[in-house]
Scaffold this motif. Structure first.
Motif, PDB file in Angstrom:
ATOM      1  N   ILE A  54      -4.561   0.657  11.494  1.00  0.00           N
ATOM      2  CA  ILE A  54      -3.910   0.025  10.346  1.00  0.00           C
ATOM      3  C   ILE A  54      -3.838  -1.488  10.530  1.00  0.00           C
ATOM      4  CG2 ILE A  54      -1.766  -0.105   9.001  1.00  0.00           C
ATOM      5  CD1 ILE A  54      -3.230   2.551   8.699  1.00  0.00           C
ATOM      6  N   TYR A  72       2.735  -9.513   4.490  1.00  0.00           N
ATOM      7  CA  TYR A  72       2.834  -8.093   4.167  1.00  0.00           C
ATOM      8  C   TYR A  72       3.815  -7.854   3.027  1.00  0.00           C
ATOM      9  CZ  TYR A  72       3.890  -3.182   4.233  1.00  0.00           C
ATOM     10  OH  TYR A  72       4.091  -1.885   3.835  1.00  0.00           O
ATOM     11  N   ARG A  98       2.810  -5.937  -0.359  1.00  0.00           N
ATOM     12  CA  ARG A  98       3.532  -4.722  -0.771  1.00  0.00           C
ATOM     13  C   ARG A  98       4.124  -4.876  -2.171  1.00  0.00           C
ATOM     14  NH1 ARG A  98       8.239  -3.467   3.189  1.00  0.00           N
ATOM     15  NH2 ARG A  98       8.871  -5.502   2.356  1.00  0.00           N
ATOM     16  N   GLY A 125       8.406   6.878   2.900  1.00  0.00           N
ATOM     17  CA  GLY A 125       7.434   6.368   3.849  1.00  0.00           C
ATOM     18  C   GLY A 125       7.306   7.295   5.043  1.00  0.00           C
ATOM     19  N   LEU A 176       4.208   3.350   8.005  1.00  0.00           N
ATOM     20  CA  LEU A 176       3.833   3.032   6.626  1.00  0.00           C
ATOM     21  C   LEU A 176       5.027   3.262   5.704  1.00  0.00           C
ATOM     22  CD1 LEU A 176       0.299   4.708   6.640  1.00  0.00           C
ATOM     23  CD2 LEU A 176       0.919   2.352   7.224  1.00  0.00           C
ATOM     24  N   CYS A 203       4.516   4.577  -0.113  1.00  0.00           N
ATOM     25  CA  CYS A 203       3.762   5.825  -0.249  1.00  0.00           C
ATOM     26  C   CYS A 203       3.970   6.454  -1.623  1.00  0.00           C
ATOM     27  CB  CYS A 203       4.186   6.820   0.843  1.00  0.00           C
ATOM     28  SG  CYS A 203       4.008   6.177   2.535  1.00  0.00           S
ATOM     29  N   TYR A 261      -4.056   5.134   3.106  1.00  0.00           N
ATOM     30  CA  TYR A 261      -4.060   6.065   4.237  1.00  0.00           C
ATOM     31  C   TYR A 261      -3.521   7.390   3.719  1.00  0.00           C
ATOM     32  CZ  TYR A 261      -3.689   7.918   8.944  1.00  0.00           C
ATOM     33  OH  TYR A 261      -3.867   8.683  10.071  1.00  0.00           O
ATOM     34  N   CYS A 263      -0.411   6.556   1.341  1.00  0.00           N
ATOM     35  CA  CYS A 263       0.316   5.312   1.604  1.00  0.00           C
ATOM     36  C   CYS A 263      -0.589   4.080   1.590  1.00  0.00           C
ATOM     37  CB  CYS A 263       1.012   5.391   2.964  1.00  0.00           C
ATOM     38  SG  CYS A 263       2.137   6.807   3.137  1.00  0.00           S
ATOM     39  N   ALA A 293      -2.241   1.240   3.245  1.00  0.00           N
ATOM     40  CA  ALA A 293      -2.709   1.265   4.634  1.00  0.00           C
ATOM     41  C   ALA A 293      -2.581  -0.095   5.322  1.00  0.00           C
ATOM     42  CB  ALA A 293      -4.153   1.751   4.686  1.00  0.00           C
ATOM     43  N   ALA A 330       0.600  -2.665   7.448  1.00  0.00           N
ATOM     44  CA  ALA A 330       1.946  -2.738   8.008  1.00  0.00           C
ATOM     45  C   ALA A 330       2.230  -4.177   8.400  1.00  0.00           C
ATOM     46  CB  ALA A 330       2.088  -1.811   9.218  1.00  0.00           C
TER      47      ALA A 330
END
Length: 473
Positions: A356, A364, A368, A383, A387, A390, A423, A431, A433, A435
């Motif tokens: 990931i 991030y 997101r 989640g 991750l 989701c 992912y 989710c 993918a 982080a």
């Protein structure tokens, strides 16, 4: 006045018509800002057959790249009838990321690094954790050749495999294929302590022991797995045609903490890596494509054969405290053609062994937020593991997933494949993918999910890394 109103009405109608026509033209030309994907492509039925690409059969310097859980893998005893343990994959991935961050951390002093490299015990936090090791290749070692499944790793230099007999005080972990026995090979030879490659071990933070005539080595990984043995030279065979004599590798006689694989193929930038040792033939150039799902295969190709005409390159940047990793400079990220507010330049490493992609916290958070805005029509779910964004796609036949693109130094823009954005655990848990790192100064890592289906090119002489779409075709 009536004529003026009519003219305004006509102009508005024409403007709306042009807008609709422009949108239709973009849809027809495929210039949509999202990926429209079929649920069947995300959730294939099992068991699935092994699908081989034409590239490997057409290029003699290519090896099949397979997912270790897939039907093409020699390590999968039940041929993909068992789903991988995603939580374990991500747990091991986090361990690898932690070890990379530790190795490249600015917080480690020069004295710390010197004491690690000179330790007479294994440097338990100096090596890079192997992690899950999704992708393997089969390489022939010895005379006659002994085919072995090795994880290939762009973050490591030393190629190694388990060797018989395991040391008097050591052990060998269970592996699928028979363990390599040097005494059965006519081309095997030990490396002496006077070899410059033996000296290079210490400079790379590896344990070196020359109490005996042979050059012993030890590599400890961040998850407390390790390999201990001696350096040797041996004949390596790729795809039954390209044969290399006197390749230096590690013959491990005391190994612990690995699962199934026979060892590792080091593709890093150091002098002892496989690309460096075969530079006279391949000019220190290699490329690979990671398959979209376990039932497909990709390739690992050495040399410039088969490189796409559409490859876009970005310069390799220096990586602090490491001569093995390939560094990249990320200058932008966009979602649905919208540029995100992130630091102007983010130093990163591209890593075949990290699953990931890890981003700076602020980058991030921006990714997101933008992704959630475009996915507001879909049902969210809790989640899982590392991750936190989701969705539940139960009952969905098609999904519109926003496109994600990375901009690298030099003007190179790389649009991720749809499979590189998600992912998939199962239909009810799919989710984002990516982080976030824990700290702003942790290095960004461009992981292998984001590299799927692309041809990723490592050009040593050119000092650059390239990307092209549809690399597994």
């Amino acid at each position: 006045m009536k004529n003026m109103l009519n003219i305004i009405t006509i102009i508005i109608c024409l403007w709306l018509s042009w807008g609709r026509a422009d949108g239709a033209q973009k849809r027809e030309s495929g210039e949509l800002s999202f990926h429209r994907i079929q649920a069947s492509s995300l959730f294939p039925s099992l068991p699935a057959p092994c699908v081989l690409p034409p590239r490997v059969s057409n290029t003699k310097s290519s090896l099949h790249v397979v997912n270790r859980h897939g039907p093409c893998s020699s390590l999968s005893s039940k041929k993909a009838t068992i789903s991988p343990d995603h939580d374990e994959i991500l747990r091991l991935d986090q361990a690898r990321v932690k070890s990379i961050h530790s190795k490249l951390s600015k917080k480690l002093t020069a004295r710390d690094r010197l004491s690690q490299s000179q330790s007479t015990v294994l440097p338990a936090t100096d090596g890079i954790t192997l992690g899950y090791g999704n992708y393997i290749v089969t390489v022939g070692i010895g005379t006659p050749k002994h085919d072995l499944s090795l994880v290939f790793d762009t973050g490591s230099d030393l190629t190694w495999t388990q060797c018989e007999p395991c040391g008097r005080n050591g052990t060998c972990y269970p592996q699928k294929e028979p363990i390599f026995n040097p005494s059965s090979s006519s081309s095997f030879s030990n490396v002496s302590c006077s070899s410059p490659f033996c000296d290079s071990l210490a400079s790379q933070g590896r344990v070196k022991n020359c109490l005996a005539p042979n050059c012993d080595y030890g590599v400890g990984y961040g998850d407390r797995s390790f390999t201990i043995g001696f350096l040797a030279t041996e004949k390596f065979t790729l795809a039954n045609s390209d044969v290399f004599d006197n390749v230096i590798f590690g013959c491990g006689v005391n190994n612990k903490g690995f699962i199934g694989i026979a060892g590792l193929l080091g593709l890093g930038r150091g002098k002892v890596s496989f690309p460096s040792q075969t530079a006279m033939t391949y000019n220190n150039i290699f490329s690979y494509c990671l398959p979209s799902s376990p039932e497909y295969t990709g390739h690992l190709t050495f040399g410039s054969a088969g490189l796409s005409n559409s490859v876009k390159y970005t310069p390799i940047s220096a990586v602090p405290y490491s001569a093995s990793f390939y560094g990249l400079d990320i200058v932008g990220i966009s979602v649905d053609d919208k540029q995100l507010e992130i630091p102007s330049t983010t130093g990163a490493v591209i890593d075949s062994g990290t699953v990931i992609t890890r981003l700076p916290p602020m980058a991030y958070a921006a990714l997101r937020t933008a992704f959630k805005e475009k996915m507001s029509n879909y049902k969210t779910t809790l989640g899982r593991s590392i991750l936190d964004t989701c969705y539940d796609f139960t009952g969905q036949e098609t999904m519109n997933i926003p496109k994600v693109s990375f901009s690298f130094k030099g003007g190179t823009v790389v649009e991720l494949d749809s499979i590189g954005v998600l992912y998939v655990f199962n239909k009810s848990t799919v989710c984002l993918a990516f982080a976030g790192n824990n700290n702003d100064d942790d290095v960004t890592i461009f992981g292998n999910v984001q590299q799927k289906t692309m041809q990723v090119v490592y050009d040593g002489p050119g000092g650059r890394v390239g990307f092209a779409p549809n690399g597994c075709m």
